[in-house]
Design an enzyme around this catalytic site. Structure first.
Site, mmCIF file in Angstrom:
data_model
loop_
_atom_site.group_PDB
_atom_site.id
_atom_site.type_symbol
_atom_site.label_atom_id
_atom_site.label_comp_id
_atom_site.label_asym_id
_atom_site.label_seq_id
_atom_site.Cartn_x
_atom_site.Cartn_y
_atom_site.Cartn_z
ATOM 1 N N ASP A 133 0.739 -1.232 -0.105
ATOM 2 C CA ASP A 133 0.000 0.163 -0.222
ATOM 3 C C ASP A 133 1.024 1.271 -0.076
ATOM 4 O OD1 ASP A 133 -2.054 1.806 0.370
ATOM 5 O OD2 ASP A 133 -3.265 0.596 1.685
ATOM 6 N N CYS B 177 -5.839 4.700 -3.531
ATOM 7 C CA CYS B 177 -5.844 3.014 -3.222
ATOM 8 C C CYS B 177 -7.066 2.644 -3.825
ATOM 9 C CB CYS B 177 -6.243 3.101 -1.499
ATOM 10 S SG CYS B 177 -4.758 3.872 -0.735
ATOM 11 N N ASN C 207 -0.495 2.232 -5.559
ATOM 12 C CA ASN C 207 -0.040 3.408 -6.260
ATOM 13 C C ASN C 207 1.440 3.595 -5.596
ATOM 14 O OD1 ASN C 207 -2.401 3.994 -4.108
ATOM 15 N ND2 ASN C 207 -0.428 5.138 -3.619
#
Length: 575
Positions: free
Chosen positions: A30, A66, A312
């Site tokens: 993440d 996200c 990302n």
């Protein structure tokens, strides 16, 4: 030769082995960066994945946030086609995913239909919460143990929800420890059923910020919290001091260009934040090591693909920005991707252009499932022959899009009117990279206030000089053509891609040139097309800034307003 019972049995056994579908392990971190060197601090991932597989250094997320990014990843559709464009309702989050009908139409469902056992643990989507986890349950999972909002990013007080059971709070246990235990437990479950191939999604929150929401609904940001055994590591690590790190001269576009230079206290805090990110990733590094060992012990490693990526990227100090993502600059959109598995070259680095929208098609292809017509991406080339062919044949572009707000996540005290939320962060962007000859490498973007950005990343890899800024002095020619002729081609390409669907997203030049004589930017730069691109074609523009996808705010649409290089016909007439 006479077919004896023994020969037949051997042949059947060999056929069964060859026909067995591969297993797939997908590790999704993440907010992990590529450009801030986080991959230099995970030696076990390097040993097991990078050295034993292929790293795709030009892999991009298409929406640097996200939930939209993850929905694109698991559906093979760009955010403008899923209409999940934010982390929160009404524009995004798990409720929007469900409302759009995607819960019945995404990767785990397709894999189960093809005979796979499917497992998942960790963060699924934002706004997947303790209140709506069963409204409905996420479809397609044989076994699941999801992190739930509003505790997804609370490292020391996470809530998990297993299968169809009620949520459970874990107070005082680092969520990274729990992720590892749950992931390895599901791997054991999968291994115990040798008759079925398996897919396992493992989604730790590292190195995302630690964040919690208090009783007054106030958001509190801070650095991630590593395991105690990793808390002392990398005491001298600093955010890489690249030319775009806290520059003396303002850079970037729109709100970014107005940021003030960070003072020494802020830089020092952000270096600390950076070190905590690196420390939090050590548990992911060890988890990958444990997964490899389990697969090896079960003699399944040779028939398992392992995919490692992040939803990302991330920036810390680039263009003077506080820690965060949600912009279209390279730090935010160019993310790690490593694939290891049967037929994948070992220790290789691929230059082909790939994106998150390509991952669902890739996994479907690995699983032997026919690819869907409504995919907006194309399977990633894995073998050496595929990669060699891709240099000449594969698309050279990436679509980047964003709607709504940008958040600054560092937790640092903001000074003199600065804020941790930017409202008008809506933009459309494009990356175009010549893989074959390296003749061009561009980033082109239009913000919702209609400010334009263009960076020639062959000469300006850190995106410091916006060639379309009013104060800029752009070159008279690029690639041997007038500057404005090149810009017109980039704008037309973005015009197609910002609302494309299905095959048009992969082959956008075919939409502009139905005759099929233009496949890339170099082809499009032919002088005979100048009048079409510079004078005739509509230009990308926004009517206004909006927090989500509202068509009448998005300006001209290629499907209704775009022209073809074919007697001036419109796309709507042609199709």
């Amino acid at each position: 030769m006479r077919l004896t019972a023994s020969i037949l049995a051997t042949w059947l056994q060999l056929s069964a082995v060859l026909a067995k579908k591969p297993n797939i392990v997908f590790v999704l971190t993440d907010d992990q960066d590529l450009h801030l060197q986080s991959m230099d601090y995970v030696p076990l991932i390097k040993k097991h994945l990078a050295d034993k597989g292929t790293s795709y250094k030009r892999h991009y997320c298409t929406t640097s946030q996200c939930c939209p990014s993850r929905v694109t990843l698991w559906t093979g559709k760009l955010a403008h086609n899923t209409n999940v464009t934010d982390v929160l309702p009404p524009w995004g989050g798990y409720p929007k995913f469900v409302d759009q009908g995607l819960n019945e139409n995404w990767l785990p469902v397709w894999l189960q239909e093809a005979g796979y056992d499917t497992y998942y643990t960790g963060k699924l989507f934002n706004s997947h919460s303790v209140d709506n986890y069963d409204k409905p349950f996420p479809a397609g999972w044989t076994g699941s143990d999801f992190l739930l909002d509003p505790f997804t990013y609370a490292y020391m007080t996470p809530w998990y929800q297993r299968n169809r059971e009620p949520p459970v709070a874990y107070d005082g246990i680092n969520t990274q420890t729990l992720i590892s235990e749950k992931a390895l437990g599901f791997l054991d479950d999968a291994i115990s059923n040798p008759d079925k191939p398996f897919f396992i999604g493992i989604a730790p929150i590292a190195p995302h910020s630690n964040m919690y929401i208090d009783e007054n609904d106030v958001r509190h940001w801070g650095p991630p919290i590593p395991l105690d055994k990793h808390a002392h590591l990398f005491p001298d690590a600093q955010v890489p001091r690249t030319p775009n790190f806290n520059p003396d001269v303002e850079s970037g576009g729109s709100w970014v260009r107005g940021l003030r230079k960070q003072d020494d206290d802020v830089v020092e805090y952000n270096d600390h934040y950076y070190r905590e990110r690196l420390r939090s990733l050590q548990s992911v590094d060890e988890l990958v090591d444990d997964v490899i060992k389990r697969l090896e012990a079960a003699k399944l490693l040779d028939n398992t693909y392992i995919i490692y990526t992040s939803d990302n990227g991330f920036h810390i100090g680039q263009h003077r920005m506080q820690p965060g993502k949600m912009c279209g600059y390279e730090e935010d959109i160019n993310v790690p991707l490593i694939i290891r598995g049967p037929g994948v070259p070992k220790g290789e680095v691929s230059n082909v252009v790939t994106a998150h929208v390509d991952l669902a098609p890739t996994i479907m292809q690995l699983a032997g499932i026919p690819l869907r017509d409504d995919f907006d991406g194309a399977a990633i080339p894995l073998t050496k022959p595929e990669q060699k062919k891709a240099v000449n044949k594969r698309q050279e572009h990436v679509t980047v899009e964003f709607w709504g707000m940008a958040y600054m996540e560092g937790g640092v005290v903001f000074r003199g009117g600065e804020t941790d939320v930017v409202l008008n962060n809506t933009y459309k962007s494009l990356r175009v990279i010549d893989v074959k000859k390296n003749d061009y490498n561009f980033y082109y973007s239009i913000w919702c206030n209609n400010e334009h950005e263009l960076y020639d990343m062959k000469t300006d890899p850190y995106q410091m000089t916006n060639l379309l800024h009013p104060t800029a002095k752009p070159p008279k020619t690029i690639l041997g053509r007038p500057f404005e002729a090149v810009v017109a081609r980039l704008d037309a390409l973005l015009f197609v891609l910002k609302s494309c669907k299905q095959k048009t997203c992969v082959e956008p030049w075919r939409a502009l040139h139905p005759a099929g004589n233009v496949d890339n930017l170099k082809d499009a730069l032919n002088q005979r097309f100048d009048d079409f691109y510079i004078k005739q074609q509509k230009k990308v523009r926004f009517e206004r800034c909006e927090a989500g996808l509202i068509i009448d705010a998005e300006g001209p649409q290629f499907e209704t307003d775009g022209l073809l290089y074919r007697d001036g016909s419109s796309w709507s007439e042609w199709t």
